[in-house]
Every structure is written in structure tokens, then in C-alpha cells.
Design an enzyme around this catalytic site. Structure first.
Site, PDB file in Angstrom:
ATOM      1  CG  ASP A  57      -2.243   0.627   1.018  1.00 33.10           C
ATOM      2  OD1 ASP A  57      -2.256   1.841   0.784  1.00 33.10           O
ATOM      3  OD2 ASP A  57      -3.280  -0.058   1.082  1.00 33.10           O
ATOM      4  CG  HIS A 112      -4.910   4.108   2.232  1.00 32.00           C
ATOM      5  ND1 HIS A 112      -4.518   2.865   1.797  1.00 32.00           N
ATOM      6  CD2 HIS A 112      -6.247   4.160   2.044  1.00 32.00           C
ATOM      7  CE1 HIS A 112      -5.574   2.197   1.358  1.00 32.00           C
ATOM      8  NE2 HIS A 112      -6.635   2.972   1.505  1.00 32.00           N
ATOM      9  CB  SER A 272      -9.109   0.868   2.180  1.00 35.11           C
ATOM     10  OG  SER A 272      -8.856   1.094   0.823  1.00 35.11           O
TER      11      SER A 272
END
Ligand code: CA
Length: 305
Positions: A57, A112, A272
Site C-alpha cells: 500500500d 492510508h 480499504s
């Protein structure tokens, strides 16, 4: 039953409706009782020790106090000697790799995946923050970016995870390239051959992936599990990708509390956040049944009984 304590010592645990909830919440959204993954029942058998989960990621804040003890370190590498000690093709890859900038610091620039990593493996019962689903597993930080990650970087990172001992790969991103299926097929086959499970978010387009495929979620490989997001009311989040053929399971993804860079915390929503719930559950299953195949772990995750 090891008689272990639950994660009640973590101050934000009451906000983690997706792990355990009885219908009460301190948050402003309503929660349906037991619309969770029953994490506590799993924790009485295992907390994921010994299982490596690669988080491919945007990079991880590996010094976050709630993550620092559960970060994977390459045992074959002597750090900082400018030598590829374990001959895996990467020099001084002590804490993972950055496949975008081709360096050994997979740091998080946008938050994230520090959030994703915490959902999987934040330390529990340490009197700070949250509890991860598999809070004794190890997080392998592999950076490719999460906004339209380059295909080549994604494929290299998957290969690294396979070659360096990960059993689960969390992919909280999608590639929409029309040739994505063709490009991903060989590396997903390699993961299958190595017994590695790939857990992929279904994306937040709200589309039916059966007619609008995105990868790796839409792969038909038996070692790929595609995850949609469910809400605290136990419904499909309206933005979540879905599709009877493409999307295997829904997991809590709305209003999910987790770790952020700099030692902080935030609440995010999306597939996610749902995918790492499943990656964590896979790590728990593998810690309890180390000889299971990827297909068996996937089957157990999808078993509704
Ligand atoms: Ca190396």
C-alpha cells in the site's frame, strides 16, 4: 482456551464496533448488536503469532507506538551495511521496501496504510489506542502507493511478499487498467503455488464487479478473496463494490478506528478498512492451523455456519 484477557485494556476498543459490540456505542452512529467479526471468540484460541501479513500500500509508520512491536523485520539482513546479505535482490531491506522510490524506507506519506496496518495488527492490551484483529501477527510494510498504484510496483511487491515469508497479502487498492487481469494473472498464480492468500478490497465505486471488474479483487484465483464493506447496521455500504461472482465476503468497513502516522488515530470508511479485517482473520486461522492451505483458509473465512 488460554484464558487470555480481551482487548478491553485498549482505550478505543469500545469504538471498535467491527470487532465486538453489544449494540451500545460511545460514537454518534447506531450499531446493530453483534454486527461484528466476533474477534473475542477467536482471541481465546490465537492472536495470530508467527503469521506475517504483507501490507502492500502507501507505506506504514513503523514507529507508531501501537504498531512498533508488531512490525516484520527481515531476519536475513544486516541493517545499514549496504550489502544484500540475504541475496533477495534488495539491499538493506530490514523493514520492507519502497517499490515506488526503490529504497528501503517504506514510510507512510498519506496515512492510508498505517490505518490499514493497525486494523490487522495493532498491539492489544498495551493501554494505548486500539486492538488489531490479529494483534500478535507481524506486518510486512511494502510501499507502492494506493492512488492508482503502478502495476509493475504492485507485481514486484507481491513477488517480494511471496519470497520473504508472508502468508497473507492485504491489497486495499484496485487497478482498473484494461489489461490488469492479464498482468496480474501470473503473479497471483505464483502466490497460489506458494500458498499465499491475497485479500483484496472491492473498491468504492459502488459498482457490480461482475460487469465492471477491478483487480486484484475480480480475480477468480482460489487464493484471492475479495472483500466488500459493511456498515454498523450490518448492511452493504452504498459505495462498496459488490458482485455475486466477484465479491466473496463483506466485513466491517464503515466508521473504523485505527492508527495514523505520528502516533495518532482516526476513523475511516471504505473497503480499504474491510479487507484488513479479513486479512487479520486469516492470520488468526493460520496461527491456529499452520498446515492449512490458502484455499482452506479462504473456505473457513467464507463458512457461514
Ligand atoms: Ca536483502
Amino acid at each position: 482456551d488460554h484464558g487470555v484477557a480481551t482487548a478491553s485494556a485498549d482505550p478505543f476498543f469500545p469504538s471498535q464496533w467491527g470487532l465486538e459490540n453489544d449494540g451500545t456505542t460511545s460514537e454518534p452512529w447506531a450499531v446493530l448488536a453483534d454486527a461484528d467479526i466476533d474477534a473475542d471468540a477467536g482471541w481465546h484460541r490465537t492472536r495470530g503469532a508467527g503469521v506475517v501479513v504483507a501490507v502492500i500500500d502507501s507505506g506504514v509508520d513503523i514507529s507508531h507506538p501501537d504498531l512498533v512491536n508488531n512490525i516484520w523485520h527481515n531476519p536475513g539482513e544486516t541493517c545499514g551495511n549496504d550489502v544484500d546479505d540475504d541475496h533477495n535482490g534488495y539491499v538493506d531491506d530490514c523493514d520492507g521496501w519502497d517499490f515506488v522510490n526503490n529504497d528501503n524506507t517504506p514510510e507512510d506519506l498519506n496515512g492510508h496504510v498505517t490505518h490499514v496496518a493497525g486494523i490487522i495488527g495493532a498491539e492489544a492490551n498495551n493501554a494505548i489506542g486500539i486492538a488489531g484483529v490479529a494483534y500478535e501477527s507481524q506486518i510486512m510494510a511494502l510501499k507502492i502507493g494506493n492512488e492508482a498504484p503502478p502495476l509493475s510496483a504492485a507485481i514486484e511487491a507481491i513477488a517480494y511478499a511471496i519470497d520473504n515469508g508472508a502468508r497473507v497479502i492485504n491489497a486495499s487498492w484496485i487497478v482498473e487498467d484494461v489489461n490488469a487481469a492479464t498482468y496480474f494473472e501470473p503473479i497471483l498464480d505464483a502466490a497460489e503455488a506458494a500458498g499465499v492468500l491475497v485479500v483484496a478490497g472491492a473498491g468504492t465505486s459502488g459498482n457490480n464487479l461482475d460487469s465492471h471488474p477491478v483487480y486484484p479483487a475480480a480475480s477468480t484465483n482460489p487464493n484471492v478473496i475479495a472483500v466488500g464493506a459493511s456498515t454498523p447496521q450490518d448492511e452493504r455500504a452504498p459505495y462498496s463494490g459488490f458482485g455475486p461472482a466477484s465479491v466473496d465476503v463483506f466485513a466491517p468497513g464503515e466508521h473504523i478506528a485505527s492508527t495514523m502516522p505520528g502516533g495518532s488515530y482516526a476513523v475511516f470508511s471504505g473497503t480499504s478498512m474491510a479487507a484488513p479485517m479479513v486479512s487479520g482473520a486469516a492470520a488468526l486461522l493460520w496461527a491456529a492451523t499452520p498446515a492449512a492451505t490458502a484455499a482452506e483458509v479462504k473456505g473457513a473465512l467464507l463458512d457461514q455456519s
